[in-house]
Design an enzyme around this catalytic site. Sequence first.
Site, short mmCIF file in Angstrom:
data_model
loop_
_atom_site.label_atom_id
_atom_site.label_comp_id
_atom_site.label_asym_id
_atom_site.label_seq_id
_atom_site.Cartn_x
_atom_site.Cartn_y
_atom_site.Cartn_z
N GLY A 90 1.05 -8.18 -1.81
CA GLY A 90 1.72 -9.39 -0.84
C GLY A 90 3.09 -10.15 -1.33
O GLY A 90 3.31 -11.09 -0.68
N HIS A 91 3.96 -9.23 -2.04
CA HIS A 91 5.18 -9.86 -2.51
C HIS A 91 6.27 -9.55 -1.61
O HIS A 91 7.41 -9.98 -1.72
CB HIS A 91 5.37 -9.36 -3.97
CG HIS A 91 4.69 -10.18 -5.13
ND1 HIS A 91 3.24 -10.25 -5.09
CD2 HIS A 91 5.14 -10.93 -5.95
CE1 HIS A 91 2.93 -10.88 -5.96
NE2 HIS A 91 4.15 -11.27 -6.58
N ASP A 92 5.96 -8.90 -0.59
CA ASP A 92 6.88 -8.53 0.50
C ASP A 92 7.88 -9.79 0.77
O ASP A 92 7.48 -10.87 1.30
CB ASP A 92 6.48 -8.08 1.85
CG ASP A 92 7.54 -7.34 2.73
OD1 ASP A 92 7.24 -6.10 2.95
OD2 ASP A 92 8.20 -8.28 3.32
N SER A 97 3.79 -7.49 4.99
CA SER A 97 2.35 -7.02 4.93
C SER A 97 1.39 -7.65 5.35
O SER A 97 0.10 -7.33 5.51
CB SER A 97 2.22 -6.72 3.32
OG SER A 97 2.35 -8.24 2.69
N GLY A 160 1.34 -1.02 -4.75
CA GLY A 160 1.41 -0.13 -3.49
C GLY A 160 2.75 -0.43 -2.65
O GLY A 160 3.24 0.46 -2.44
N HIS A 162 5.46 -1.87 -4.38
CA HIS A 162 6.54 -1.80 -5.17
C HIS A 162 6.86 -0.27 -5.52
O HIS A 162 8.08 0.01 -5.26
CB HIS A 162 5.78 -2.26 -6.48
CG HIS A 162 6.96 -2.38 -7.91
ND1 HIS A 162 8.13 -3.51 -7.70
CD2 HIS A 162 7.18 -1.94 -8.98
CE1 HIS A 162 8.66 -3.39 -8.88
NE2 HIS A 162 8.13 -2.42 -9.70
N TYR A 457 18.93 -3.22 -1.81
CA TYR A 457 17.54 -2.62 -2.34
C TYR A 457 16.45 -2.82 -1.29
O TYR A 457 16.08 -3.98 -1.10
CB TYR A 457 17.47 -3.25 -3.75
CG TYR A 457 16.14 -2.99 -4.30
CD1 TYR A 457 15.62 -1.71 -4.40
CD2 TYR A 457 15.60 -3.95 -5.20
CE1 TYR A 457 14.45 -1.42 -4.89
CE2 TYR A 457 14.31 -3.62 -5.98
CZ TYR A 457 13.79 -2.46 -5.88
OH TYR A 457 12.60 -2.23 -6.54
N ASN A 459 13.21 -2.94 -1.72
CA ASN A 459 12.22 -3.73 -2.40
C ASN A 459 12.53 -5.20 -2.02
O ASN A 459 11.49 -6.06 -2.20
CB ASN A 459 11.70 -3.50 -3.55
CG ASN A 459 10.56 -2.45 -3.70
OD1 ASN A 459 9.72 -2.45 -2.73
ND2 ASN A 459 10.20 -2.10 -4.83
N TYR A 460 13.74 -5.51 -2.01
CA TYR A 460 14.11 -6.89 -1.85
C TYR A 460 14.48 -7.00 -0.28
O TYR A 460 15.62 -7.43 0.18
CB TYR A 460 15.23 -7.36 -2.71
CG TYR A 460 14.75 -7.51 -3.99
CD1 TYR A 460 13.63 -7.39 -4.55
CD2 TYR A 460 15.94 -7.55 -4.98
CE1 TYR A 460 13.04 -7.43 -5.94
CE2 TYR A 460 15.66 -7.72 -6.39
CZ TYR A 460 14.13 -7.86 -6.74
OH TYR A 460 13.67 -7.81 -8.17
#
Length: 518
Positions: A90-92, A97, A160, A162, A457, A459-460
């Site tokens: 859940g860190h999106d 997500s 998942g 990351h 990036y 992921n950020y």
Amino acid sequence: TSSSGPRHEDFLQCLELYSEDTNSISKVIYTPNNPSYSSILQSSIRNLRFNTTATPKPLVIVTPVNASQIQAAVTCSKKHRMQLRVRSGGHDFEGLSYVSFVEPFVVVDLINLRTITVDVANSEAWVGAGATLGELYYRIAEKSRTLAFPAGVCPTVGVGGHFSGGGFGMLMRKYGTAPDNIIDARLIDAKGRILDRAAMGEDLFWGIRGGGGNTFGVVVAWKVKLVPVPPVVTAFSVVRTLAQNASKLIHRWQYVADKLTKDVTVRIFITRVNSTDDGYGSATVQAEFVCLYLGGSDGLLQVMKDEFPELGLVKEDCIEMSWVESTVYFAEFPSNTSVDALLNRTPPNSIQNSKGKSDFVREPIPESGLEGIWKILMEQVDGGNAVLLLHPFGGIMNEISESSIPFPHRAGNIYHFHPLLNWDENGREASEKYLNWIRRLHAYLTPYVSKNPRAAYANYRDLDLGANTPGQEVSYRKARVWGIKYFKNNLDRLVKVKTSVDPANFFRNEQSIPPFSA
Ligand code: FDA
């Protein structure tokens, strides 16, 4: 909407019909009238910007306990034209997500798929996609003090998302990113099939290692290669303010951080802190130099004396520990926190509103440029809490080709520059005020960071870079604007893979890779 009622019933019936197992899927389905719905939804929301009454909510949350229930969710979402969002940790950064502006949508939350099996003899592990980094680090250390995995620093991040978008931390200079070390996976594709590496083929296996989550399918588990670390590593955190020469040190760091031996990683956190010393009124800029060294403190002291004497590192700054203890140390838990904290899925810091951005620095920023950054940091909006995180590249990153996996940021980058702003004040208007500040910083950085493309990036995630318009056909031309920043020349291969495995674009979000036809 009026159409969601029947569609929702049909969808639930479909799930029952298609999940061929004895564990009834009804036990893992949450609709808004279920008393646990809100707590399940909120359990891994890590950004309060996406936890408001105005935030669109899923019609159904499914928390599968096995792969067949995911297959059912995929098949039925497709059949009933519901958009599906997968959530692991859940860190999106943009909440993709668990938020979709195309309704109705379903969230498949992998919280129950967290099994980790560590095979010490072969230095490998299978990791359920719902596991967190902290759980992975803990389970490795349970079996071995000299094995590790190179991934991110925050222990509550999910593997998942990351591993799907890159994933780097304190071991990156030695061993690369997380997906550089993935050797197999189990993926459920848009047809609902479970595929391992052999069955999916090398193109798709390439795509899922960094091409972004929610794009090619649902990853159920990853198989990773574990990497060797010495039984004792050394860490330090050294803090310097402007009055203690922080500007000169940061400037100098840019010339050494990417060239140090691969065994050393020195990253910097830059913040505004209260002070009366430094000529900025009641505040100053503080740089915290944080280091991991793969070896004992004597070795580290020697490297720093030879390569970065300006920092003035002394033996008392160095703390020897095991690798897993270092993951607790870098996660900024209070000192003496036990490694058991890695199993806690609640983050060490309180959850706030936040916005992050990312850049790659390829030429050292001159001191005059740094001064301008300090000025903006000093002018940050009251109530905001900004940190600039500088993470060094170099090391093995210079040796891995840009096309080896979709993550393209390799040789030529000195460091990754990640500004992150947190704030407590809720509401859209408040948000705009804080967002404007970080956008201003981003604009200021333009001359100092990578160009053509201005790389970022994946992921950020930053929707300011461009987005597929919710509910509209996705165009390759539009997706290229942000896609080239995240993936550089790998974008076209990602589009090709997407076109062959999911031509109807079932797995999608505001920044997923589009198929050619769309
Ligand atoms: P989340 O569940 O929100 O998923 C992110 C994306 O991947 C979504 O699009 C989602 O649909 C998709 N997805 C999730 N699970 C999937 C699955 N099983 N199959 C297919 N798609 C899936 N990064 C880094 O490199 N180093 C770091 O140190 C940190 N630190 C950090 C700290 C904090 C506090 C935050 C909020 C973020 C980071 N990150 C990071 C960024 C992090 O790597 C990024 O947000 C990841 O995508 C998060 O993965 P989660 O599974 O937690 O997120």
